[in-house]
Scaffold this motif. Structure first.
Motif, short mmCIF file in Angstrom:
data_model
loop_
_atom_site.label_atom_id
_atom_site.label_comp_id
_atom_site.label_asym_id
_atom_site.label_seq_id
_atom_site.Cartn_x
_atom_site.Cartn_y
_atom_site.Cartn_z
N GLY A 143 -27.97 -48.92 67.27
CA GLY A 143 -28.95 -48.75 68.33
C GLY A 143 -28.76 -47.45 69.09
O GLY A 143 -29.73 -46.80 69.50
N LYS A 176 -35.42 -52.50 63.12
CA LYS A 176 -35.09 -51.99 64.46
C LYS A 176 -34.43 -50.61 64.42
O LYS A 176 -34.37 -49.93 65.44
N PHE A 177 -33.95 -50.24 63.25
CA PHE A 177 -33.19 -48.99 63.14
C PHE A 177 -33.77 -48.11 62.04
O PHE A 177 -33.05 -47.55 61.21
N THR A 178 -35.09 -47.98 62.03
CA THR A 178 -35.75 -47.23 60.96
C THR A 178 -35.36 -45.75 60.98
O THR A 178 -35.28 -45.11 59.93
N GLU A 190 -34.89 -55.76 59.19
CA GLU A 190 -35.40 -56.13 60.51
C GLU A 190 -36.25 -55.02 61.14
O GLU A 190 -37.08 -55.29 62.00
N PRO A 216 -24.57 -53.45 65.62
CA PRO A 216 -25.90 -53.19 66.18
C PRO A 216 -25.87 -52.23 67.38
O PRO A 216 -26.80 -51.46 67.58
N GLU A 229 -30.13 -44.68 66.99
CA GLU A 229 -31.59 -44.80 66.98
C GLU A 229 -32.15 -44.14 68.25
O GLU A 229 -33.17 -43.42 68.19
N ARG A 230 -31.49 -44.37 69.38
CA ARG A 230 -31.92 -43.73 70.62
C ARG A 230 -31.77 -42.21 70.56
O ARG A 230 -32.63 -41.47 71.05
N LEU A 275 -30.08 -55.91 58.54
CA LEU A 275 -30.38 -55.02 59.65
C LEU A 275 -31.44 -54.00 59.27
O LEU A 275 -32.30 -53.64 60.08
#
Length: 259
Positions: free
Chosen positions: A164, A216-218, A214, A160, A167-168, A211
């Motif tokens: 993450g 969070k990481f589209t 969820e 993750p 993703e940022r 994951l």
């Protein structure tokens, strides 16, 4: 200093990828760059006596030549009289020659290289260490309890963290739109991230499925599908040149995945 190699090598010499046959491995990052650019290349994975050629380069008796030190391990790239090794080093060389770094951004290649190195570290090397946490020379069966503990930590904290991070990156201004990691165009860093994600998906399908669901990481999973859908990569993935995963970096052991 930007073009230190002879023009002849740039324009007419074929690219020769020297890597183990039988699994995508680290050589797949080089293949994807060459395929994405539509470059002509040879690959020891698909030539007669390819294994012998790989072994000849890493033989303890090989001292290299007047211009090239001997490589320790594949992947190895031969381009004219140049012989280089290490995945990220090869990509650093190929990027400008294949149009996989920005043309009008002198420093962009170093940012792209940093992104590629980060993916190779967290989604490549660390993923490999889940099934070989003690020693590469040992069989997986000799370190199963440790592999289970390592995998649990990887799936809970490390995976993750790296998803993450990317993703940022995609949400950042330097991405130029959020479709690609840097500069608004597909670079070799995007190809590296794609391959790493594909490998982790193979190794941990349940964890990666969770994951992705969820949400969070589209951005990261969107990039994966975007690379996968590009014309040349799509054709490559559907061809016989795309090797299947086996006993390489990414291995699927159901007991290491989430329940």
């Amino acid at each position: 200093m930007a073009t230190s190699q002879p023009p002849k090598r740039q324009k007419t010499s074929p690219f020769e990828l020297i890597y183990w046959p039988g699994a995508p491995g680290r050589g797949e990052h080089i293949r994807l760059a060459l395929e994405a650019a539509g470059a002509s290349y040879t690959d020891t994975a698909f030539i007669e006596d390819g294994m012998k050629l790989v072994l000849s380069h890493i033989d303890a008796k090989n001292l290299g030549d007047a211009s090239n030190p001997p490589p320790l391990a594949p992947p190895i790239l031969k381009h004219g009289d140049l012989l280089i090794s290490q995945t990220s080093n090869i990509l650093l060389y190929l990027g400008p020659r294949l149009g996989l770094v920005p043309k009008d951004d002198e420093d962009g290649i170093y940012k792209i290289n940093g992104l590629a190195l980060t993916a190779l570290d967290g989604l490549g090397n660390e993923a490999h260490d889940t099934h070989h946490p003690i020693a590469n020379a040992l069989y997986y069966e000799d370190q199963k309890p440790e592999a289970k503990r390592k995998s649990e930590d990887y799936l809970k904290t490390r995976l993750p963290k790296f998803l993450g991070y990317f993703e940022r990156v995609l949400k950042g201004e330097a991405s130029k739109g959020g479709e690609w990691l840097y500069g608004g165009e597909m670079s070799y860093a995007d190809l590296v991230l794609f391959q790493c994600l594909d490998g982790v998906k193979f190794a941990f399908p349940k964890a990666m499925g969770r994951l992705e669901k969820e949400g969070k990481f589209t951005g990261v999973f969107g990039l994966y599908e975007r690379v996968k859908g590009t014309t040349k990569i799509k054709a490559y993935l559907e061809s016989e040149r795309r090797q299947t995963y086996s006993l390489g970096i990414y291995r699927h052991y159901p007991e290491l995945d989430e329940d």
